[in-house]
Design a protein around this motif. Structure first.
Motif, PDB file in Angstrom:
ATOM      1  N   VAL A 111     129.542 -31.930  63.999  1.00  0.00           N
ATOM      2  CA  VAL A 111     130.073 -31.208  65.162  1.00  0.00           C
ATOM      3  C   VAL A 111     131.526 -30.870  64.883  1.00  0.00           C
ATOM      4  N   GLY A 112     131.838 -29.580  64.883  1.00  0.00           N
ATOM      5  CA  GLY A 112     133.187 -29.208  64.502  1.00  0.00           C
ATOM      6  C   GLY A 112     133.620 -27.861  65.035  1.00  0.00           C
ATOM      7  N   HIS A 113     134.751 -27.413  64.487  1.00  0.00           N
ATOM      8  CA  HIS A 113     135.319 -26.135  64.904  1.00  0.00           C
ATOM      9  C   HIS A 113     136.296 -25.653  63.846  1.00  0.00           C
ATOM     10  N   HIS A 114     136.688 -24.396  63.969  1.00  0.00           N
ATOM     11  CA  HIS A 114     137.785 -23.862  63.172  1.00  0.00           C
ATOM     12  C   HIS A 114     138.482 -22.774  63.968  1.00  0.00           C
ATOM     13  N   GLU A 115     139.697 -22.498  63.574  1.00  0.00           N
ATOM     14  CA  GLU A 115     140.497 -21.463  64.231  1.00  0.00           C
ATOM     15  C   GLU A 115     140.574 -20.249  63.322  1.00  0.00           C
ATOM     16  N   THR A 116     140.290 -19.090  63.871  1.00  0.00           N
ATOM     17  CA  THR A 116     140.417 -17.861  63.091  1.00  0.00           C
ATOM     18  C   THR A 116     141.653 -17.103  63.563  1.00  0.00           C
ATOM     19  N   PRO A 117     142.303 -16.341  62.666  1.00  0.00           N
ATOM     20  CA  PRO A 117     141.964 -16.125  61.265  1.00  0.00           C
ATOM     21  C   PRO A 117     142.465 -17.209  60.329  1.00  0.00           C
ATOM     22  N   GLY A 126     149.220  -4.618  45.173  1.00  0.00           N
ATOM     23  CA  GLY A 126     148.996  -3.252  45.606  1.00  0.00           C
ATOM     24  C   GLY A 126     148.074  -3.090  46.794  1.00  0.00           C
ATOM     25  N   ALA A 127     147.493  -4.181  47.277  1.00  0.00           N
ATOM     26  CA  ALA A 127     146.570  -4.088  48.414  1.00  0.00           C
ATOM     27  C   ALA A 127     147.347  -3.886  49.705  1.00  0.00           C
ATOM     28  N   THR A 128     146.752  -3.140  50.617  1.00  0.00           N
ATOM     29  CA  THR A 128     147.362  -2.882  51.914  1.00  0.00           C
ATOM     30  C   THR A 128     146.916  -3.936  52.916  1.00  0.00           C
ATOM     31  N   PRO A 129     147.847  -4.625  53.579  1.00  0.00           N
ATOM     32  CA  PRO A 129     147.453  -5.642  54.565  1.00  0.00           C
ATOM     33  C   PRO A 129     146.630  -5.033  55.689  1.00  0.00           C
ATOM     34  N   ARG A 130     145.618  -5.770  56.130  1.00  0.00           N
ATOM     35  CA  ARG A 130     144.787  -5.329  57.237  1.00  0.00           C
ATOM     36  C   ARG A 130     145.265  -5.977  58.533  1.00  0.00           C
ATOM     37  N   PRO A 131     145.079  -5.299  59.653  1.00  0.00           N
ATOM     38  CA  PRO A 131     145.446  -5.932  60.931  1.00  0.00           C
ATOM     39  C   PRO A 131     144.642  -7.218  61.137  1.00  0.00           C
ATOM     40  N   GLN A 132     145.319  -8.282  61.564  1.00  0.00           N
ATOM     41  CA  GLN A 132     144.660  -9.549  61.783  1.00  0.00           C
ATOM     42  C   GLN A 132     144.015  -9.579  63.168  1.00  0.00           C
ATOM     43  N   PRO A 133     142.782 -10.098  63.259  1.00  0.00           N
ATOM     44  CA  PRO A 133     142.148 -10.193  64.574  1.00  0.00           C
ATOM     45  C   PRO A 133     142.853 -11.229  65.433  1.00  0.00           C
ATOM     46  N   ALA A 134     142.594 -11.175  66.718  1.00  0.00           N
ATOM     47  CA  ALA A 134     143.187 -12.146  67.628  1.00  0.00           C
ATOM     48  C   ALA A 134     142.675 -13.545  67.312  1.00  0.00           C
ATOM     49  N   ALA A 135     143.537 -14.527  67.536  1.00  0.00           N
ATOM     50  CA  ALA A 135     143.161 -15.909  67.260  1.00  0.00           C
ATOM     51  C   ALA A 135     141.967 -16.313  68.130  1.00  0.00           C
ATOM     52  N   GLN A 136     141.072 -17.102  67.555  1.00  0.00           N
ATOM     53  CA  GLN A 136     139.860 -17.515  68.254  1.00  0.00           C
ATOM     54  C   GLN A 136     139.434 -18.880  67.746  1.00  0.00           C
ATOM     55  N   THR A 137     138.941 -19.709  68.653  1.00  0.00           N
ATOM     56  CA  THR A 137     138.358 -20.987  68.271  1.00  0.00           C
ATOM     57  C   THR A 137     136.845 -20.832  68.194  1.00  0.00           C
ATOM     58  N   VAL A 138     136.279 -21.184  67.047  1.00  0.00           N
ATOM     59  CA  VAL A 138     134.834 -21.110  66.842  1.00  0.00           C
ATOM     60  C   VAL A 138     134.299 -22.541  66.768  1.00  0.00           C
ATOM     61  N   ASN A 139     133.447 -22.894  67.715  1.00  0.00           N
ATOM     62  CA  ASN A 139     132.804 -24.203  67.719  1.00  0.00           C
ATOM     63  C   ASN A 139     131.429 -24.091  67.085  1.00  0.00           C
ATOM     64  N   TRP A 140     130.987 -25.155  66.420  1.00  0.00           N
ATOM     65  CA  TRP A 140     129.710 -25.079  65.731  1.00  0.00           C
ATOM     66  C   TRP A 140     129.103 -26.469  65.559  1.00  0.00           C
ATOM     67  N   VAL A 141     127.814 -26.465  65.254  1.00  0.00           N
ATOM     68  CA  VAL A 141     127.068 -27.707  65.036  1.00  0.00           C
ATOM     69  C   VAL A 141     126.268 -27.556  63.749  1.00  0.00           C
ATOM     70  N   GLY A 142     126.378 -28.544  62.867  1.00  0.00           N
ATOM     71  CA  GLY A 142     125.613 -28.539  61.631  1.00  0.00           C
ATOM     72  C   GLY A 142     124.526 -29.596  61.647  1.00  0.00           C
ATOM     73  N   VAL A 143     123.376 -29.250  61.116  1.00  0.00           N
ATOM     74  CA  VAL A 143     122.284 -30.209  60.943  1.00  0.00           C
ATOM     75  C   VAL A 143     121.939 -30.249  59.464  1.00  0.00           C
ATOM     76  N   ARG A 144     121.416 -31.369  59.014  1.00  0.00           N
ATOM     77  CA  ARG A 144     121.047 -31.463  57.611  1.00  0.00           C
ATOM     78  C   ARG A 144     119.915 -30.483  57.298  1.00  0.00           C
ATOM     79  N   GLN A 145     120.006 -29.860  56.124  1.00  0.00           N
ATOM     80  CA  GLN A 145     118.965 -28.924  55.713  1.00  0.00           C
ATOM     81  C   GLN A 145     117.623 -29.649  55.715  1.00  0.00           C
TER      82      GLN A 145
END
Length: 351
Positions: A111-117, A126-145
């Motif tokens: 059971v966890g989460h991460h913050e984007t981006p 030489g790469a052009t920076p892309r606009p960053q999306p708004a900050a968001q908390t993504v919650n998630w649940v993992g189960v064993r395969q």
């Protein structure tokens, strides 16, 4: 003290059992393969494979799309599993960038989460920076395969009634996932003419074309699929909506650092042989899927022979691997035409 041979063997067995038990207790509880599903409105599914290598944790991570690659770092901090992906690079070392993923075990689940981006990754020169999306908390649940029962795609199977998804006289009523018309949904650019289903490709800046999936779901089955690709086009057919057979011709013999060409199990296994016809010609695929095994024949050549489907692939619809699932076709960014798609359920799988 005299000890009989029988007693000595029994004591030795107890000793081995004690060592095995101690080893099991000492093993990091996070080690293993995890299917991770976000909660709330977040989309996509993740896959994490954690290993203990000489006392150090290592991991492969699939961040919804693409394919699984090594994480930049992973460790346990105060009982919490933490890692940073570090972008899509194939090999270590990778920059410690992107979201910080954090999880704890609760009832055997991750059971966890991460913050984007998260921390921005360094851009190539030489790469052009892309606009960053708004900050968001993504919650998630993992189960064993889950563990599949022993399966054999080459067994003598009993078949049910074929289900025609694409064929003469069949319109789009067999498909779902064609968008709901809301501002953020995909766009239905699929059309049928002379019995052939084809997609339109979005122009730059337009919303993606939908990846349709069959309304009916299948567990074990045989699929007959005839498709047409132009040079440089990139599509895929997802078995049960979870395992992609890549559709991208390779007439020039180019290679990739991962399995991502025609008939590869995307990101996991290359096709045994290259069996593609030239661009703009029809390609004829027949595949049998039983449990987590697949045998596939393209244009008369066996490209997978009872091969293992190791885990979900990038773009999978869900990670509920033991459940029936639909056939999905990737059409969001490249042109593909289909003149036949027939799925025949297996009513009893053979050994």
């Amino acid at each position: 003290m005299h000890v009989s041979v029988k007693s000595a063997l029994a004591l030795a067995a107890l000793g081995v059992a004690a060592v095995v038990g101690l080893s099991a207790q000492q093993q990091n509880p996070y080690v293993g393969r995890w299917n991770i599903t976000p909660t709330g409105n977040a989309r996509g599914v993740y896959f994490l494979d954690v290993k203990d290598v000489d006392g150090q944790l290592q991991a492969m991570f699939l961040d919804r799309g693409g394919h699984a690659t090594p994480v930049s770092w992973i460790k346990v901090v105060d009982g919490e599993l933490q890692w940073q992906y570090g972008g899509g690079a194939e090999k270590l070392p990778k920059p410690a960038c992107g979201p910080l993923y954090r999880a704890k075990l609760e009832g055997g689940k991750l059971v966890g989460h991460h913050e984007t981006p998260g921390t921005p990754c360094p851009l190539p020169a030489g790469a052009t920076p892309r606009p960053q999306p708004a900050a968001q908390t993504v919650n998630w649940v993992g189960v064993r395969q889950p563990q599949f029962p022993p399966s054999n795609a080459n067994g003598k199977h009993a078949y049910g009634t074929p289900v025609v998804i694409v064929g003469p006289g069949v319109a789009k009523e067999t498909w779902a996932g064609l968008g709901d018309g809301t501002p953020n949904s995909c766009v239905d650019r699929w059309t049928i003419a002379d019995g052939i289903l084809s997609n339109g490709v979005p122009a730059r800046g337009e919303r993606s074309t939908c990846n349709p999936h069959t309304k009916e779901k299948f567990k074990d089955f045989k699929v007959a699929f005839e498709f047409n690709l132009g040079a440089g086009q990139n599509s895929g057919i997802y078995l049960r909506g979870r395992y992609e057979l890549q559709l991208m011709l390779n007439p020039e013999g180019r290679t990739t650092s991962y399995p991502g060409l025609l008939m590869d199990i995307y990101g996991w296994k290359r096709a045994d042989v290259y069996a593609g016809n030239p661009p703009d010609e029809w390609q004829i695929l027949e595949a049998i899927v039983v449990g987590n095994r697949v045998t596939a024949v393209l244009n008369g050549k066996t490209v997978h022979d009872n091969a293992l489907l190791p885990a979900i692939t990038g773009g999978a619809m869900d990670a509920d691997e033991l459940a029936p699932g639909p056939i999905m076709v990737q059409g969001d960014h490249s042109k593909v035409s289909i003149r036949k798609l027939v799925v025949t359920p297996i009513t009893k799988a053979g050994n």
